[in-house]
Write an enzyme that holds these catalytic residues in place. Structure first.
Site, PDB file in Angstrom:
ATOM      1  N   SER A   1       0.845  -1.192   0.000  1.00  0.00           N
ATOM      2  CA  SER A   1       0.000   0.000   0.000  1.00  0.00           C
ATOM      3  C   SER A   1       0.890   1.255   0.000  1.00  0.00           C
ATOM      4  O   SER A   1       1.807   1.336  -0.813  1.00  0.00           O
ATOM      5  CB  SER A   1      -0.961  -0.042   1.195  1.00  0.00           C
TER       6      SER A   1
ATOM      7  N   ASP B   1      -8.583  -5.034  -6.884  1.00  0.00           N
ATOM      8  CA  ASP B   1      -8.242  -3.914  -6.012  1.00  0.00           C
ATOM      9  C   ASP B   1      -8.358  -2.584  -6.757  1.00  0.00           C
ATOM     10  O   ASP B   1      -7.623  -2.341  -7.716  1.00  0.00           O
ATOM     11  CB  ASP B   1      -6.815  -4.099  -5.488  1.00  0.00           C
TER      12      ASP B   1
ATOM     13  N   HIS C   1      -6.116  -6.105  -2.231  1.00  0.00           N
ATOM     14  CA  HIS C   1      -4.972  -5.292  -1.813  1.00  0.00           C
ATOM     15  C   HIS C   1      -3.933  -6.132  -1.078  1.00  0.00           C
ATOM     16  O   HIS C   1      -4.247  -6.812  -0.110  1.00  0.00           O
ATOM     17  CB  HIS C   1      -5.510  -4.199  -0.886  1.00  0.00           C
TER      18      HIS C   1
END
Length: 463
Positions: A150, A381, A407
């Site tokens: 991320s 995602d 994710h």
């Protein structure tokens, strides 16, 4: 607030390898020639797999949430395979690594990705010297490899980009490296991942809520357990986030199956969706406080201060505002760029707005240069549209394709929901993840082998 959901999934999917805290003193402002202030920064280490002195060091980068240990994930499998030491540094300001006791806008001026990258560089030197003393190996410089997911995935890519002499390579999982104002692709991916039936129901729900908010706003919020949220668009953002999370984190059937069934059988769509939001999304992955802007204004460090800190980074560096597209949107059209920019000013004061051009110029956006960075993304995602999805020899990029692929899936593994889904979803997910993990192993093995001792000669000279 994708980071909070991911962190809960990580904790759920595996036990911690360690929660023993270590500390060192970090420079507060790396760009001031006159200020020498420092603060205590927290880190963790796992040496169970380390084959000293030749083993590599895998640096797991902390992101936009508290770091309270190193958990068992695919990274620990990689460490065992390569005989690596695992070390993880908490991001400045988050968790216990806060330089200030009050998180005022003024005190947040040292919170940026650029400062964080230099934190990593300073920590690199500190920890290498720490291992030298521990294993009496002062003549050897360890090969380093950085890993993140991320925002931390973006930091991983950027750290190798800016400090290629300190690392052998990088794994940038679901790395959001592109800064943009109108991130309409996020909402568009939600619609694509939902499929025609579920998408239509979600759009109908949005239309119903928009209308009912004008007629009986408090009753609608009560239905969703969101009576504390005063701002109507904040409430609409909660409903949009709750739907998006199902695809971002790989549990689409938990959202879509009851909604499509409700539509087919003439049930009350708002009540069915409210049950999902209250009893599933908020209970397992988020909280009402993350959507109540009064908590964004709270300047006292605490359990939910990460929401203020990450909002500051969004409002100054990254943007990526999840807005409604003009056509065929899932979320309410009231969630527009003006809403986000006004929220930034409401939380942090006039004059706070993101300088996205500078961010993209500094890092390159999806045109990032450099080499030896692995980009990975889950096919469902929505954040993958802010990552690098075109693959080259120097910058390989892999899209992990499956019904539940969300994710950071290459690191966290297939979600529980895949085992409950029909049509062999778990087998499909496992196969897709394993294929990309093999590529990761191959790249790490090659790049570590290419990291010769001469690569670190400048360090030995005190460079």
């Amino acid at each position: 607030m994708e980071s909070c959901g991911l962190r809960r999934l990580q904790e759920k999917n595996g036990a911690y390898l360690t929660r023993e805290e270590h500390w060192f003193h970090q420079t507060l402002d790396h760009f001031s020639p006159t200020s020498h202030s420092r603060f205590k920064q927290r880190f963790y280490e796992v040496l169970d797999y380390y084959q000293a002195p030749n083993g590599p060091i895998f640096l797991i980068i902390g992101g936009e949430s508290e770091l309270d240990g190193i958990y068992h994930s695919y990274v620990s499998v990689l460490a065992k395979r390569f005989g690596a030491a695992l070390v993880s540094l908490e991001h400045r300001y988050y968790g216990k690594s806060s330089p200030f006791k009050i998180l005022s806008t003024e005190n947040l001026r040292f919170l940026s990705s650029k400062q964080a990258l230099f934190d990593l560089a300073v920590f690199h030197k500190y920890y290498q010297e720490h291992l030298h003393g521990k294993y009496n190996m002062s003549e050897y410089e360890s090969p380093w490899f950085v890993i993140g997911s991320s925002y931390a995935g973006a930091l991983s890519a950027w750290f190798h980009l800016k400090f290629p002499h300190l690392t052998c390579g990088s794994l940038a999982s679901s790395a959001s490296i592109l800064a943009t104002y109108n991130f309409i692709e996020y909402d568009q991916q939600v619609g694509e991942s939902a499929g025609a039936e579920c998408k239509a129901v979600l759009q109908e729900i949005t239309t119903l809520v928009d209308r009912k908010l004008e007629e009986e706003g408090q009753q609608v919020k009560n239905l969703f357990g969101a009576a504390k949220i005063n701002n109507n668009v904040d409430f609409l953002y909660l409903l949009a986030d709750a739907a998006a999370a199902a695809f971002q984190y790989g549990f689409p059937d938990d959202l879509c199956s009851p909604l499509v069934d409700a539509k087919t059988n003439g049930k009350d769509l708002l009540r069915v969706y409210a049950t999902y939001v209250k009893d599933y999304y908020l209970r397992r992955y988020s909280s009402i406080e993350l959507y109540d802007r009064q908590h964004f204004r709270n300047t006292t460090p605490g359990e939910i201060s990460a929401v203020r800190l990450w909002s500051f980074q969004i409002c100054t560096e990254f943007g990526n505002f999840q807005v409604a597209p003009k056509f065929d949107a899932i979320r309410s059209p009231k969630i527009d760029l003006r809403y986000h920019l006004d929220l930034c000013k409401d939380i942090f004061g006039e004059g706070i707005s993101p300088n996205l051009n500078m961010t993209n110029i500094y890092y390159g956006g999806t045109n990032i240069a450099g080499s030896k960075i692995i980009f990975t993304n889950g096919s469902q995602d929505p954040w993958r549209h802010a990552s690098k999805q075109t693959s080259t020899k120097d910058l390989p990029s892999y899209l992990i394709k499956c019904h539940n692929c969300g994710h950071g899936i290459d690191i966290t593994g297939c979600p529980e929901s895949a085992s409950k889904a029909k049509g062999g979803a778990m087998e499909q997910c496992t196969t897709a993840v394993q294929q990309v993990r093999q590529h990761i192993i191959d790249h790490i093995g090659l790049w570590l082998s290419q990291c010769s001792v001469s690569h670190y000669d400048f360090l030995k000279r005190g460079g």
